[in-house]
Write a protein that holds these residues in place. Structure first.
Motif, PDB file in Angstrom:
ATOM      1  N   VAL A 189      -9.128  10.177  -7.232  1.00  0.00           N
ATOM      2  CA  VAL A 189      -7.694  10.082  -6.971  1.00  0.00           C
ATOM      3  C   VAL A 189      -6.952   9.821  -8.276  1.00  0.00           C
ATOM      4  O   VAL A 189      -7.374   8.974  -9.078  1.00  0.00           O
ATOM      5  CB  VAL A 189      -7.394   8.945  -5.956  1.00  0.00           C
ATOM      6  N   ARG A 190      -5.877  10.561  -8.484  1.00  0.00           N
ATOM      7  CA  ARG A 190      -5.015  10.314  -9.632  1.00  0.00           C
ATOM      8  C   ARG A 190      -3.929   9.317  -9.209  1.00  0.00           C
ATOM      9  O   ARG A 190      -3.262   9.517  -8.185  1.00  0.00           O
ATOM     10  CB  ARG A 190      -4.368  11.608 -10.124  1.00  0.00           C
ATOM     11  N   VAL A 191      -3.750   8.259 -10.003  1.00  0.00           N
ATOM     12  CA  VAL A 191      -2.774   7.221  -9.691  1.00  0.00           C
ATOM     13  C   VAL A 191      -1.743   7.165 -10.810  1.00  0.00           C
ATOM     14  O   VAL A 191      -2.088   6.929 -11.972  1.00  0.00           O
ATOM     15  CB  VAL A 191      -3.438   5.838  -9.521  1.00  0.00           C
ATOM     16  N   ALA A 192      -0.488   7.423 -10.471  1.00  0.00           N
ATOM     17  CA  ALA A 192       0.579   7.441 -11.467  1.00  0.00           C
ATOM     18  C   ALA A 192       0.925   6.027 -11.917  1.00  0.00           C
ATOM     19  O   ALA A 192       0.672   5.048 -11.213  1.00  0.00           O
ATOM     20  CB  ALA A 192       1.814   8.129 -10.890  1.00  0.00           C
ATOM     21  N   MET A 193       1.519   5.926 -13.093  1.00  0.00           N
ATOM     22  CA  MET A 193       1.974   4.631 -13.576  1.00  0.00           C
ATOM     23  C   MET A 193       3.090   4.112 -12.670  1.00  0.00           C
ATOM     24  O   MET A 193       3.999   4.843 -12.307  1.00  0.00           O
ATOM     25  CB  MET A 193       2.491   4.764 -15.017  1.00  0.00           C
ATOM     26  N   MET A 224       0.835  -1.196   0.000  1.00  0.00           N
ATOM     27  CA  MET A 224       0.000   0.000   0.000  1.00  0.00           C
ATOM     28  C   MET A 224       0.871   1.248   0.000  1.00  0.00           C
ATOM     29  O   MET A 224       1.872   1.308   0.710  1.00  0.00           O
ATOM     30  CB  MET A 224      -0.910   0.006   1.223  1.00  0.00           C
ATOM     31  N   PRO A 225       0.505   2.257  -0.790  1.00  0.00           N
ATOM     32  CA  PRO A 225       1.277   3.506  -0.797  1.00  0.00           C
ATOM     33  C   PRO A 225       1.068   4.279   0.498  1.00  0.00           C
ATOM     34  O   PRO A 225       0.152   3.993   1.276  1.00  0.00           O
ATOM     35  CB  PRO A 225       0.704   4.262  -1.999  1.00  0.00           C
ATOM     36  N   GLU A 226       1.945   5.263   0.739  1.00  0.00           N
ATOM     37  CA  GLU A 226       1.812   6.069   1.954  1.00  0.00           C
ATOM     38  C   GLU A 226       0.846   7.241   1.786  1.00  0.00           C
ATOM     39  O   GLU A 226       0.310   7.758   2.752  1.00  0.00           O
ATOM     40  CB  GLU A 226       3.174   6.628   2.385  1.00  0.00           C
ATOM     41  N   SER A 227       0.638   7.670   0.535  1.00  0.00           N
ATOM     42  CA  SER A 227      -0.193   8.847   0.309  1.00  0.00           C
ATOM     43  C   SER A 227      -0.939   8.694  -1.009  1.00  0.00           C
ATOM     44  O   SER A 227      -0.702   7.754  -1.776  1.00  0.00           O
ATOM     45  CB  SER A 227       0.662  10.115   0.277  1.00  0.00           C
ATOM     46  N   ALA A 228      -1.850   9.628  -1.277  1.00  0.00           N
ATOM     47  CA  ALA A 228      -2.631   9.608  -2.509  1.00  0.00           C
ATOM     48  C   ALA A 228      -2.795  11.034  -3.021  1.00  0.00           C
ATOM     49  O   ALA A 228      -2.831  11.990  -2.233  1.00  0.00           O
ATOM     50  CB  ALA A 228      -3.993   8.963  -2.257  1.00  0.00           C
ATOM     51  N   ALA A 269       2.571   3.150  -9.611  1.00  0.00           N
ATOM     52  CA  ALA A 269       2.154   3.323  -8.212  1.00  0.00           C
ATOM     53  C   ALA A 269       1.031   2.339  -7.877  1.00  0.00           C
ATOM     54  O   ALA A 269       0.348   1.823  -8.756  1.00  0.00           O
ATOM     55  CB  ALA A 269       1.691   4.757  -7.967  1.00  0.00           C
ATOM     56  N   ALA A 270       0.846   2.096  -6.598  1.00  0.00           N
ATOM     57  CA  ALA A 270      -0.228   1.205  -6.151  1.00  0.00           C
ATOM     58  C   ALA A 270      -1.513   1.991  -5.964  1.00  0.00           C
ATOM     59  O   ALA A 270      -1.490   3.163  -5.574  1.00  0.00           O
ATOM     60  CB  ALA A 270       0.163   0.524  -4.840  1.00  0.00           C
ATOM     61  N   PHE A 271      -2.634   1.352  -6.259  1.00  0.00           N
ATOM     62  CA  PHE A 271      -3.929   1.983  -6.019  1.00  0.00           C
ATOM     63  C   PHE A 271      -4.147   2.087  -4.511  1.00  0.00           C
ATOM     64  O   PHE A 271      -3.997   1.108  -3.786  1.00  0.00           O
ATOM     65  CB  PHE A 271      -5.041   1.171  -6.678  1.00  0.00           C
ATOM     66  N   PRO A 272      -4.525   3.275  -4.009  1.00  0.00           N
ATOM     67  CA  PRO A 272      -4.570   3.497  -2.559  1.00  0.00           C
ATOM     68  C   PRO A 272      -5.807   2.965  -1.865  1.00  0.00           C
ATOM     69  O   PRO A 272      -5.849   2.928  -0.638  1.00  0.00           O
ATOM     70  CB  PRO A 272      -4.508   5.022  -2.454  1.00  0.00           C
ATOM     71  N   ALA A 273      -6.829   2.572  -2.617  1.00  0.00           N
ATOM     72  CA  ALA A 273      -8.077   2.115  -2.003  1.00  0.00           C
ATOM     73  C   ALA A 273      -8.841   1.296  -3.034  1.00  0.00           C
ATOM     74  O   ALA A 273      -8.432   1.188  -4.196  1.00  0.00           O
ATOM     75  CB  ALA A 273      -8.908   3.305  -1.520  1.00  0.00           C
ATOM     76  N   ASP A 274      -9.952   0.711  -2.609  1.00  0.00           N
ATOM     77  CA  ASP A 274     -10.832   0.026  -3.553  1.00  0.00           C
ATOM     78  C   ASP A 274     -11.716   1.051  -4.238  1.00  0.00           C
ATOM     79  O   ASP A 274     -12.166   2.020  -3.617  1.00  0.00           O
ATOM     80  CB  ASP A 274     -11.712  -0.993  -2.818  1.00  0.00           C
ATOM     81  N   GLY A 275     -12.004   0.821  -5.494  1.00  0.00           N
ATOM     82  CA  GLY A 275     -12.868   1.738  -6.225  1.00  0.00           C
ATOM     83  C   GLY A 275     -13.050   1.261  -7.647  1.00  0.00           C
ATOM     84  O   GLY A 275     -12.885   0.088  -7.954  1.00  0.00           O
TER      85      GLY A 275
END
Length: 766
Positions: free
Chosen positions: A287-291, A260-264, A293-299
């Motif tokens: 939430v913007r997720v960079a290539m 899991m990432p530390e921030s979003a 990077a891990a997705f920070p939550a379910d969605g």
């Protein structure tokens, strides 16, 4: 010396200064004057040698407010104590980066430090015991090889004194865990495994000490310091192997948490962006997720297209394509391109956190077979004590000089370590292997029950078929409009986790407009559908036709359709009327036929248990070769079917995924829920198939068979070892050192046999 900065996940430094985020890697210390100082842990990268530690410490000490900085070159970590009134964590990271390295919060530092200290102490105890055992054996060797008067009495006495002196560190330090364990057991009026071990150690040391300082006394002149030190060394070696196995399980859990990432990067309504801690994300956030990077939550994916690596969650190594509307799972990695997601579940509600919680709970459970072994260990120890006392009494008549040593050998050789390790070592190893494949065991006893399965009930929709059916035809009453009714149905469907409801809720044709629809007093009736009130207090229903329009005949405007149907209707003047019918075509899972065939080949009777129409259920059962079908089943019908099978003496399993499966999952002897299924079904299940692969159900059944077989092998080995060695010890043929070696090797054999389950290939799990 220089170093390159290792690549890490994008991390906004200002997030580190968020008090909520700091709780993950910082503990607060109260000073005498009432002020608080922070103690933060960081994981370092870019270090290439021990000299790098000095450079990082120097850089940290230059930051105003840093009170103390300790850097470990071996662990690549830093512990920094700082004054929150003068500095912040972001300044600490900047200082490390300024020195040519990188730092990120170390959220597992405290647990890792505890394990490191435990491992260090265990290793030191093992080293001291082994080193002293070698020295004592050196002192004891002349007594064994000398013949007649070759070894003078004064020289023999000097060697005995040397052995006594070298044995002191073993007694005072290495044997500490056994002595403390025995003391706590006796204080609690219980007899644990440490009691006979400690009794053997103490008796051996006391008797050998008596023989050393008073050779003509009651203890005779024979000493067994070599047996004492070797016994402690062997036993510590076995426990060290067990300790490392437990630590590996804990490290696997931490590795999962590190995904899991530390921030979003949260998008605001005005189009701007802000970097926030994961703990501050809320459902509905974009939430913007960079290539990379891990997705920070379910969605679900809202903008863009990409591929996701979900191997940490499901064991599936191949990247999965993701398009607009597709589900995204927190902890999986965005591989192809930057995307924007809509958050649906955060924190403990995410699938990732649920998996971690299941792993943590499973690793702390005691399986039934282990509890059975522990229950027998107590009475067994009483028998051991009686045998040891009886042996000492008999040998005091036959040969008084050997009475003590025979009793000690009996105490040592009968220690039930292998018996108590037989079941938990194998079951935990199997559960860990299943977790890596994507099957999370929530109740360890389920593995034993699964291995003896007679009949497995299978749900249809979302279990044997894909969880996302495709929309087919749409029928609307003459006075209705799908442009108006579609968004209403999509908005109401969001309140349910049924596969059809999820497909309707995520339908791109209506989901955009559905966001503006507000429903109140929403209630779901399992196996029927949803009911809610709109803003004008009009009642609506979504679900089966019998639920939407009870007692009514199928309207002529809704043509007969072979697919699944979702009806929408409302109450008008006290009468429920159907207004729209949305049909869906479901597809069988690609591995369903092979999984059904494999289960039947294994001798498991299969029953298709479905709430769908009989014609659809029978058509699918014919395709799969399942003869027994219970169709149009309500939740109470499913419960009755399972109870009926149990009344016939069958051990019953259930595989399902919906809300209406929860009661039958709770009733079955062993239950499995699909990972994408409803939360309530996952809560009631003994295991969750997070991978959503039916082939993994077959694999879990086969591995459970092997786990039970290995448990039996371990129990037979432990029993055989005791049956052979106890008579030898009673007859005086087994000296204490050999008894200690045998007991340690017995425990190692049990652990080694169990660890085979951690590396069992799928093809060999049968």
């Amino acid at each position: 010396m220089t170093a390159t900065v290792a690549a890490s996940h994008p991390h906004a430094l200002d997030v580190l200064d968020d008090p909520v985020e700091q709780q993950r890697f910082t503990r607060w210390v109260e000073r005498a004057d009432g002020s608080r100082v922070a103690d933060s842990a960081f994981a370092l990268s870019g270090m290439v040698c021990a000299a790098c530690a000095g450079q990082i410490e120097a850089a940290l000490h230059q930051v105003d407010g840093v009170l103390e900085a300790r850097v470990s070159a071996s662990a690549h970590s830093a512990q920094v104590r700082w004054d929150p009134a003068r500095t912040a964590p972001s300044a600490l990271v900047l200082a490390v980066r300024g020195a040519g390295y990188d730092a990120v919060p170390d959220t597992a530092a405290s647990a890792r430090e505890l394990r490191r200290n435990e491992r260090r102490k265990a290793l030191w105890r093992l080293f001291v015991a082994s080193f002293c055992a070698m020295q004592v054996m050196m002192f004891a060797t002349p007594s064994y090889v000398a013949e007649g008067a070759e070894l003078a009495d004064d020289m023999r006495q000097l060697l005995n004194w040397g052995s006594w002196l070298v044995s002191l560190p073993v007694m005072l330090f290495s044997a500490g865990p056994f002595l403390r364990g025995a003391w706590h057991s006796l204080k609690n009026r219980k007899i644990g495994m440490d009691v006979p071990v400690s009794l053997g150690i103490v008796v051996t040391f006391v008797a050998s000490s008596g023989a050393t300082f008073s050779p003509g006394g009651v203890f005779g002149h024979e000493v067994y310091f070599d047996s004492l030190t070797m016994f402690v060394s062997f036993l510590l070696g076995g426990r060290f192997v067990e300790l490392m196995a437990r630590h590996r399980a804990a490290e696997s859990l931490e590795a999962a948490l590190a995904a899991m990432p530390e921030s979003a990067c949260r998008l605001l309504e005005d189009g701007s962006e802000e970097q926030v801690s994961l703990h501050r994300l809320r459902p509905g956030d974009r939430v913007r997720v960079a290539m990379g990077a891990a997705f920070p939550a379910d969605g679900h994916l809202e903008v863009g297209a990409t591929e996701a690596d979900e191997s940490v969650l499901t064991g599936e190594s191949r990247p999965l394509p993701k398009r607009v509307g597709d589900d995204l799972v927190g902890g999986s990695v965005n591989l192809a391109s930057p995307v924007i997601m809509r958050v649906e579940r955060v924190g403990a509600e995410t699938r990732f956190e649920a998996i971690v919680a299941m792993m943590r709970d499973a690793l702390t459970q005691r399986p039934a077979m282990a509890r059975w072994a522990d229950a027998w260990a107590g009475p067994f120890l009483w028998v051991v004590l009686v045998l040891a006392a009886g042996a000492a009494a008999v040998w005091s008549v036959i040969d008084p000089s050997r009475a003590v040593w025979v009793a000690v050998a009996v105490l040592i050789v009968t220690c039930p370590c292998a018996l108590s390790l037989a079941a938990p070592a194998a079951i935990v190893a199997a559960a860990g292997h299943l977790a890596r494949r994507g099957v999370m065991v929530q109740r360890l006893d389920a593995l034993e029950a699964m291995s003896r399965l007679d009949r497995l009930f299978l749900d249809k929709t979302g279990t044997l078929t894909e969880d996302k059916p495709s929309r087919g035809a749409v029928f609307v009453a003459a006075d209705g409009s799908i442009e108006h009714l579609g968004p209403l149905a999509s908005a109401l469907a969001k309140w349910s986790s049924h596969p059809l409801s999820k497909a309707l809720a995520e339908d791109s044709a209506w989901s955009g407009q559905a966001a503006a629809v507000v429903w109140r007093d929403v209630a779901e009736v399992a196996g029927q559908g949803l009911q809610a009130s709109d803003e004008h207090d009009h009642a609506w229903r979504l679900g089966s036709f019998s639920w939407v329009a009870p007692g009514a005949a199928r309207p002529g405007w809704a043509q007969a359709h072979d697919g699944l149907e979702v009806w929408l209707g409302r109450e008008l003047q006290g009468t429920w009327q159907a207004l729209a019918c949305i049909t869906y075509d479901e597809q069988m899972r690609p591995d369903a036929a092979a999984a059904v065939a494999a289960l039947q080949h294994a001798g498991i009777a299969l029953t298709l248990l479905s709430g769908d129409r009989p014609e659809r259920a029978h058509r699918l059962s014919q395709q799969l070769g399942i003869a027994d079908v219970v169709a149009a089943a309500r939740p109470e019908d499913k419960v009755a079917a399972v109870a009926s099978a149990q009344a016939k003496g069958e051990r019953v399993g259930m595989l399902g995924d919906g809300v209406n499966d929860a009661p039958v999952l709770a009733l079955a002897d062993v239950s499995l829920a699909m990972g994408q299924g409803a939360l309530v079904s996952r809560v009631h299940a003994d295991a969750v198939v997070v991978s959503n692969r039916l082939s993994d159900v077959v694999w879990a059944y086969r591995l459970s068979h092997k786990a039970v077989r290995i448990v039996r092998q371990n129990l037979i080995w432990a029993a055989t070892y005791n049956m052979v060695c106890i008579p030898l010890a009673l007859m005086g043929y087994l000296p204490p050192w050999a008894a200690g070696l045998g007991m340690a090797l017995s425990s190692l054999a049990v652990i080694g046999n169990a660890l085979r389950l951690s590396y069992t290939p799928l093809s060999k799990a049968a």
